[in-house]
Scaffold this motif. Structure first.
Motif, PDB file in Angstrom:
ATOM      1  N   GLN A 172      55.200 110.187   2.330  1.00 56.55           N
ATOM      2  CA  GLN A 172      54.310 109.101   1.926  1.00 56.55           C
ATOM      3  C   GLN A 172      52.916 109.621   1.595  1.00 56.55           C
ATOM      4  N   ASP A 216      50.346 103.260  13.186  1.00 58.90           N
ATOM      5  CA  ASP A 216      51.317 102.293  13.681  1.00 58.90           C
ATOM      6  C   ASP A 216      50.579 101.341  14.612  1.00 58.90           C
ATOM      7  N   TRP A 260      50.082 115.511   7.541  1.00 58.38           N
ATOM      8  CA  TRP A 260      50.248 114.082   7.311  1.00 58.38           C
ATOM      9  C   TRP A 260      49.569 113.280   8.412  1.00 58.38           C
ATOM     10  N   GLU A 270      59.513 111.312   6.475  1.00 56.16           N
ATOM     11  CA  GLU A 270      59.111 110.117   5.743  1.00 56.16           C
ATOM     12  C   GLU A 270      57.591 109.991   5.707  1.00 56.16           C
ATOM     13  N   HIS A 271      56.934 110.223   6.851  1.00 50.83           N
ATOM     14  CA  HIS A 271      55.478 110.117   6.890  1.00 50.83           C
ATOM     15  C   HIS A 271      54.830 111.176   5.993  1.00 50.83           C
ATOM     16  N   HIS A 295      49.637 109.106   9.987  1.00 53.02           N
ATOM     17  CA  HIS A 295      50.351 107.831   9.928  1.00 53.02           C
ATOM     18  C   HIS A 295      49.789 106.877  10.975  1.00 53.02           C
ATOM     19  N   ARG A 310      60.483 110.354  12.416  1.00 54.64           N
ATOM     20  CA  ARG A 310      60.302 109.978  11.014  1.00 54.64           C
ATOM     21  C   ARG A 310      59.310 110.895  10.302  1.00 54.64           C
ATOM     22  N   THR A 311      59.169 112.106  10.841  1.00 56.26           N
ATOM     23  CA  THR A 311      58.226 113.060  10.266  1.00 56.26           C
ATOM     24  C   THR A 311      58.389 113.246   8.754  1.00 56.26           C
ATOM     25  N   MET A 327      57.421 108.674  15.989  1.00 57.16           N
ATOM     26  CA  MET A 327      56.799 109.306  14.822  1.00 57.16           C
ATOM     27  C   MET A 327      57.453 110.633  14.481  1.00 57.16           C
TER      28      MET A 327
END
Length: 608
Positions: free
Chosen positions: A528, A495, A491, A524-525, A493, A521-522, A518
């Protein structure tokens, strides 16, 4: 006592004498040795080893370090039948002299029977070997006296202070105190007599209890009364083995079975899985949640399992104790959760899916829907609060996280699924092209961890995330891009930083904060990005509007399944039209459309 160090685990024969042990007949052994020393005829049929019941026989037992060439079961039994030259070679070994001196000491103290691990186990029999390892703690516990031979102590008194010059490889103490098997051999027997290299008595366990506590970390009460009284929690027992070593990695687990009151089959060759099996056996037999209270080695992420890989993970649990269930429930469980809470806390079945179903008190993380702080009914000392561990809860997997969590709101009493089997993991190599950023005024200023400063790096199970920070000189803002792996999925991400550069923290503090944020929230990323994917070899594109409204960051990524290489292209451009930017990932087949083909071709050089 690594008595399996060099022996193949091949079952050659089995015995019917299970539930018994081979013991040396002290008088028969010394009589045979005397005849051989005098050159007289020896009765080849005379038995020096016989079976005995440890519950009924009064016997002495030897605890020692294996040094040099020891004497095994066959050599002791067949010694009288050997040729003189072969017989004399065995009798001149230090291992044989150790057995001989043990017999002399036992005879002097009035014991007819003696057990020595080197020669009293027929290791050709897999059944006997397994029984011996599973019975070892009981055999030492039932011995009338345990002779602890310290081969590297020359003086006439027990060492009372560290001596790093004499014992540089063993934390300043005699080698016996550094070994895994000797831990149970110190705790189990009621009467432990210490002997120096010349077999002189230099003290016993009870009178030396305070010194032994200083050396081993084992409380005086346990040294004096064993584990039958006020039994320590599992984490504390594990801590006593944290700095000890064994010849075989499996023996790190097998040497603890008696101390933790469990039994399991021996599977030499399984490596660290032995310690995982040990913990599962403990969980099946006990509701002691301190088994989850271990901590990571510095810098070690180990994201896959709720179980510790090694006793060293319990190094800081020397003062750990279980909390009274009423006290824990009263102080920590919300009133609306009190019904049946005690039964739930004491039950955590192991599933056939490689996990443990368990009820835990969870505090959600302030910035994450998947990160929780779990409170355990144990503490690091009488006045300490309950131990908390950080849980990264996916679906249905839970992992540990190696950074502090700042909980928000009241605790929630929830059932969670804790994975104890690591998922298959394949490393992924990222290759980044950020040349277009440089052309548009953005430069890479920092990376965390620092070893990932280059544009090519590999993420592993112990390093699942790399964060890179970029500074946009045209807008005086900075943004970070995270490259990660979560449960086998790659993934990326973005920010961005809304604040002005002047009031910001140092790059180092900034990177650590973004890294922790980060990592928290691994799932979630990863979700996504992977929501857009339908196949392995696709181009994934995302556009993110940076703090300056006209600046857009575009990331293009493609992963080649065969090589596990992920090519990433970063571009920043101006958007004077203020077009719609969703910030969502979109995936395209690499051979669809000239525009997307152009993107894939631009990424191909990254994969070469």
């Amino acid at each position: 006592m690594p008595f399996t160090a060099d022996d193949p685990m091949i079952p050659i024969k089995t015995d019917v004498h299970l539930c018994s042990m081979h013991l040396i007949n002290v008088n028969a052994f010394l009589r045979r040795e005397s005849l051989m020393r005098e050159g007289k005829r020896v009765d080849r049929r005379a038995k020096v080893l016989d079976f005995g019941d440890d519950r009924e026989t009064k016997y002495a037992i030897l605890s020692h370090r294996w040094v040099g060439k020891e004497v095994d079961y066959d050599e002791i039994v067949e010694l009288a039948k050997m040729a003189v030259e072969e017989r004399n070679e065995i009798r001149q070994r230090g291992g044989y002299r150790k057995i001989l001196d043990s017999c002399k000491q036992a005879q002097k103290d009035g014991y007819e029977w003696l057990w020595v691990d080197t020669c009293c186990i027929d290791k050709r029999s897999s059944a006997e070997l397994s029984e011996a390892i599973n019975s070892m703690y009981r055999w030492y516990e039932n011995a009338t006296v345990c002779y602890t031979y310290l081969h590297d102590v020359p003086g006439s008194s027990f060492p009372t202070a560290r001596d790093d010059e004499r014992y540089p490889d063993f934390s300043g103490w005699p080698e016996w105190f550094s070994r895994g098997w000797t831990l149970q051999e110190l705790i189990a027997p009621n009467n432990v007599q210490f002997l120096n290299k010349d077999w002189q008595n230099i003290g016993d366990k009870r009178t030396l209890a305070s010194i032994l506590q200083n050396i081993t970390g084992i409380p005086e009460d346990t040294l004096t009364h064993g584990l039958r009284g006020n039994r320590p929690c599992i984490a504390q027992i594990m801590s006593w083995a944290s700095n000890r070593k064994t010849t075989r990695v499996e023996d790190r687990a097998y040497s603890l079975m008696g101390l933790l009151d469990v039994n399991m089959p021996m599977l030499y060759g399984e490596g660290k899985k032995a310690f995982h099996r040990l913990q599962l056996e403990i969980i099946r037999a006990s509701n002691d949640q301190s088994i989850f209270a271990w901590s990571y080695k510095r810098g070690d992420m180990q994201p896959g399992s709720i179980l510790a890989d090694d006793p060293s993970c319990f190094r800081h649990c020397g003062e750990m104790e279980l909390m009274d269930s009423d006290e824990f429930i009263k102080e920590n469980v919300p009133e609306e959760e009190l019904d049946s809470v005690e039964d739930r806390l004491g039950t955590f079945p192991i599933t056939n899916r490689g996990g443990i179903q368990i009820w835990m008190l969870l505090h959600p993380h302030v910035n994450s829907r998947t990160l929780f702080q779990a409170r355990l009914p144990c503490r690091g000392g009488p006045w300490e609060p309950p131990v908390t561990i950080t849980r990264l809860c996916g679906n249905p997997i839970s992992n540990r996280c190696p950074f502090p969590v700042y909980p928000e709101g009241p605790p929630q009493f929830r059932q969670v699924y804790l994975r104890y089997q690591d998922l298959p993991h394949r490393n992924t190599t990222f290759k980044i092209d950020n040349s277009a950023l440089t052309e548009n005024g953005s430069t890479c200023c920092a990376a965390y961890p620092k070893k990932f400063r280059g544009n090519t790096f590999t993420l592993t199970s112990t390093d699942p995330l790399c964060v890179k920070a970029y500074f946009d000189s045209r807008t005086n803002h900075r943004f970070v891009v995270g490259f990660g792996r979560s449960f086998g999925k790659d993934w990326i991400h973005v920010d961005s930083d809304e604040s002005n550069i002047i009031s910001r923290p140092s790059w180092e503090d900034y990177m650590k904060h973004k890294y922790s944020e980060m990592l928290a929230r691994t799932p979630e990323h990863a979700k996504q990005m992977n929501r857009a994917r339908s196949g392995a070899e696709q181009v994934c594109i995302v556009e993110t509007r940076l703090p300056q409204p006209t600046r857009i960051l575009q990331i293009s990524s493609v992963v080649w399944k065969s090589s596990r290489m992920c090519g990433v292209k970063l571009e920043v451009f101006d958007d004077p039209g203020f077009g719609d930017v969703s910030g969502e990932w979109t995936a395209f087949d690499v051979n669809v459309g000239s525009f997307f083909l152009h993107i894939s071709l631009a990424l191909i050089p990254l994969l070469i």
